[in-house]
Enzyme design. Sequence first.
Site, short mmCIF file in Angstrom:
data_model
loop_
_atom_site.label_atom_id
_atom_site.label_comp_id
_atom_site.label_asym_id
_atom_site.label_seq_id
_atom_site.Cartn_x
_atom_site.Cartn_y
_atom_site.Cartn_z
N HIS A 2 1.75 14.25 -8.16
CA HIS A 2 0.43 14.80 -7.83
C HIS A 2 -0.17 15.60 -8.99
CE1 HIS A 2 0.56 14.19 -3.38
NE2 HIS A 2 1.85 14.14 -3.61
N GLU A 61 -3.12 16.47 -9.33
CA GLU A 61 -4.15 17.35 -8.78
C GLU A 61 -3.56 18.68 -8.29
OE1 GLU A 61 -2.72 14.94 -7.28
OE2 GLU A 61 -2.54 15.35 -5.13
N SER A 82 0.67 7.63 3.99
CA SER A 82 0.10 6.29 3.86
C SER A 82 -0.04 5.59 5.22
CB SER A 82 0.94 5.44 2.90
OG SER A 82 2.29 5.47 3.27
N CYS A 120 0.74 9.00 -5.10
CA CYS A 120 1.73 9.15 -4.03
C CYS A 120 1.43 8.24 -2.83
CB CYS A 120 1.84 10.63 -3.65
SG CYS A 120 3.38 11.01 -2.85
N1 GLN Z 1 2.91 13.28 -0.93
C1 GLN Z 1 2.72 12.08 -0.44
O1 GLN Z 1 1.68 11.45 -0.58
C2 GLN Z 1 3.86 11.55 0.40
C3 GLN Z 1 3.75 10.09 0.73
C4 GLN Z 1 4.44 9.80 2.05
N2 GLN Z 1 5.85 10.00 1.94
C5 GLN Z 1 4.12 8.37 2.52
O2 GLN Z 1 5.00 7.60 2.70
O3 GLN Z 1 2.99 8.03 2.70
#
Ligand code: GLN
Length: 224
Positions: A197, A199, A60, A91
């Site tokens: 996820h 997907e 992110s 996520c």
């Molecule tokens: N699989 C993921 O999208 C992990 C997210 C990631 N830990 C984050 O903080 O953005």
Amino acid sequence: MTIVIGVLALQGAFIEHVRHVERCIVENKDQYNEKLSVITVRDKDQLAGCNALVIPGGESTSMSLIAQRTGFYSDLYNFVHDPKKTIWGTCAGLIFLSQQLSNEAKLVKTLDLLKVKVKRNAFGRQAQSFTQTYDFSSFIPNCNDFPATFIRAPVIEKILDPKEVQVLCKLEEKDNSGQGLIVAAKQNDNILVTSFHPELAETDIRFHDWFIKEFVLKNFNRYK
Ligand SMILES: NC(=O)CC[C@H](N)C(=O)O
């Protein structure tokens, strides 16, 4: 008229979402009354043609930085805040959509949409990633054995507006305050978020099919 589902492709696991939506379109087209297509989205012109946007997993911090540096952030912001559009964040996508982060908050300028507080990396590091079969039949009809993959996944710690946000899935594991971990939720009828996820469930398109039927098509018909 074709309904266009965009998958944000700045960073992360976008191609897996594209493939899952493509499979839904090919395999389930008889069940959809409207014509659907899927595209990757990297700029505002591509976004302008979309009815729905999937924000994938990834990182992110990077997703937010790329969006800001390329000048795309404000277009994304306006798109996700439009109730006519359908949104799904998985996520990192969930983190990017949320209003509040309880940790590493300064690293991510979020899209300030989802009225929840999120904890990043709530299950620990990459090594603590896991896939487990869950019963989602309380919200996806007959789906009692879905393989959900969690990779450095966030959890929703707090719902900031219970009138708008509804919990779809809470795990039995508890956080420090004794609450079950919230890993799927919806806001109003057009925004879906999952910590995990769908997907990555290789041949299983049930989650994406449900997103298309319950969110994309219903929201499109609501504003037609
Ligand atoms: N699989 C993921 O999208 C992990 C997210 C990631 N830990 C984050 O903080 O953005």
